[in-house]
Design a protein around this motif. Structure first.
Motif, PDB file in Angstrom:
ATOM      1  N   PRO A 292       0.812  -1.223   0.000  1.00  0.00           N
ATOM      2  CA  PRO A 292       0.000   0.000   0.000  1.00  0.00           C
ATOM      3  C   PRO A 292       0.843   1.270   0.000  1.00  0.00           C
ATOM      4  CG  PRO A 292      -0.818  -1.576   1.608  1.00  0.00           C
ATOM      5  CD  PRO A 292       0.494  -2.098   1.133  1.00  0.00           C
ATOM      6  N   HIS A 293       0.359   2.281  -0.719  1.00  0.00           N
ATOM      7  CA  HIS A 293       0.998   3.587  -0.786  1.00  0.00           C
ATOM      8  C   HIS A 293       2.460   3.488  -1.225  1.00  0.00           C
ATOM      9  CE1 HIS A 293      -2.222   4.462   2.400  1.00  0.00           C
ATOM     10  NE2 HIS A 293      -2.666   4.912   1.233  1.00  0.00           N
TER      11      HIS A 293
ATOM     12  N   LEU B 176      -9.473   3.609  -4.483  1.00  0.00           N
ATOM     13  CA  LEU B 176      -8.081   3.221  -4.252  1.00  0.00           C
ATOM     14  C   LEU B 176      -7.730   3.349  -2.773  1.00  0.00           C
ATOM     15  CD1 LEU B 176      -5.261   2.411  -5.240  1.00  0.00           C
ATOM     16  CD2 LEU B 176      -4.811   4.843  -5.661  1.00  0.00           C
ATOM     17  N   GLU B 177      -8.138   4.445  -2.146  1.00  0.00           N
ATOM     18  CA  GLU B 177      -7.814   4.649  -0.737  1.00  0.00           C
ATOM     19  C   GLU B 177      -8.481   3.586   0.134  1.00  0.00           C
ATOM     20  OE1 GLU B 177      -5.923   5.601   2.367  1.00  0.00           O
ATOM     21  OE2 GLU B 177      -5.467   6.530   0.443  1.00  0.00           O
ATOM     22  N   ALA B 178      -9.707   3.200  -0.225  1.00  0.00           N
ATOM     23  CA  ALA B 178     -10.394   2.151   0.527  1.00  0.00           C
ATOM     24  C   ALA B 178      -9.648   0.822   0.388  1.00  0.00           C
ATOM     25  CB  ALA B 178     -11.829   2.010   0.026  1.00  0.00           C
TER      26      ALA B 178
ATOM     27  N   LEU C  51      -3.547  -2.246   4.247  1.00  0.00           N
ATOM     28  CA  LEU C  51      -2.720  -1.888   5.388  1.00  0.00           C
ATOM     29  C   LEU C  51      -3.158  -2.624   6.649  1.00  0.00           C
ATOM     30  CD1 LEU C  51      -2.190   1.971   5.020  1.00  0.00           C
ATOM     31  CD2 LEU C  51      -0.400   0.230   5.144  1.00  0.00           C
ATOM     32  N   GLU C  52      -4.449  -2.715   6.836  1.00  0.00           N
ATOM     33  CA  GLU C  52      -4.987  -3.410   8.004  1.00  0.00           C
ATOM     34  C   GLU C  52      -4.585  -4.881   7.960  1.00  0.00           C
ATOM     35  OE1 GLU C  52      -6.462  -3.737  11.630  1.00  0.00           O
ATOM     36  OE2 GLU C  52      -6.319  -1.862  10.509  1.00  0.00           O
ATOM     37  N   GLY C  53      -4.654  -5.457   6.760  1.00  0.00           N
ATOM     38  CA  GLY C  53      -4.254  -6.856   6.606  1.00  0.00           C
ATOM     39  C   GLY C  53      -2.778  -7.066   6.901  1.00  0.00           C
ATOM     40  N   LEU C  54      -1.940  -6.123   6.494  1.00  0.00           N
ATOM     41  CA  LEU C  54      -0.513  -6.216   6.745  1.00  0.00           C
ATOM     42  C   LEU C  54      -0.197  -6.133   8.247  1.00  0.00           C
ATOM     43  CD1 LEU C  54       1.201  -4.153   3.910  1.00  0.00           C
ATOM     44  CD2 LEU C  54       1.316  -6.619   4.280  1.00  0.00           C
TER      45      LEU C  54
END
Length: 209
Positions: A8-9, A192-194, A200-203
């Motif tokens: 992400p990002h 995309l942000e969603a 990120l939460e999964g990571l």
């Protein structure tokens, strides 16, 4: 199904944007991994198939591996019928290929050099600087909304992604700023942000204690 290694990002976010624009995100298996970031955070994720622990990285249905954003984006565009690029032999193909290679060969080195505060004749002589990059973009966008004319293309996605990632390094040129805003609007930034927030939460849940 192709496998895309994504963080992400990061630079791989533009590939996610591309897949969303093409409506093909569900036809690629996205594997979210951690990477070491410029500020030293993150880690080299053992789940990442990239030999250097970077992203993006693609494994095709045939088991071939593809690295580098431009190559991956061109492959996926061709795989799904080239909705975002001129076909071989058609008008605009030469400009398209030039911009795709210009990104990795000139824009990214010049951008990183400016970001890192590096100034050396060898760097400028080989890759040029952001001054030349701005001039090339201004010339390419003269009297047209996108780099290849009236239609958004993969060239716009990859070239503008640098300034969406680092807006403070964007050339102070009105047509360039307007173009970056135009490309950003064409992409579904909320979707995309969603997607990135969920990734990120999964990571966070995967990181060992």
């Amino acid at each position: 199904m192709p496998k895309l290694y994504h963080s992400p990002h990061s630079r791989s976010s533009r590939v996610i944007s591309q897949l969303m624009l093409m409506g093909k995100l569900d036809e690629v298996e996205v594997i979210c991994v951690d990477v070491i970031k410029n500020d030293g955070s993150g880690r080299k994720d053992p789940m990442n198939a990239h030999p250097e622990g970077k992203v993006p990285f693609l494994i095709t249905d045939e088991g071939e591996t593809i690295r580098e954003s431009g190559a991956i984006m061109m492959y996926l565009d061709e795989l799904f019928g080239q909705p975002l690029s001129p076909k071989p032999g058609s008008k605009g193909r030469g400009g398209y290929l030039s911009w795709m290679y210009y990104y990795g060969g000139v824009l990214e080195p010049a951008l990183v050099a400016q970001f890192a505060g590096l100034d050396h004749p060898a760097l400028v002589g080989t890759f040029r600087s952001m001054t030349e990059v701005g001039a090339q973009l201004e010339s390419g966008l003269k009297d047209q909304p996108y780099l290849l004319g009236k239609e958004l293309s993969l060239a716009d996605l990859i070239m503008s992604s640098a300034f969406l990632w680092a807006p403070h390094l964007m050339p102070e040129i009105a047509v360039v700023k307007d173009w970056v805003a135009r490309v950003a609007k064409a992409q579904d930034s909320d979707a995309l942000e969603a997607f990135e927030a969920k990734a990120l939460e999964g990571l966070k849940q995967k990181v060992p204690a």
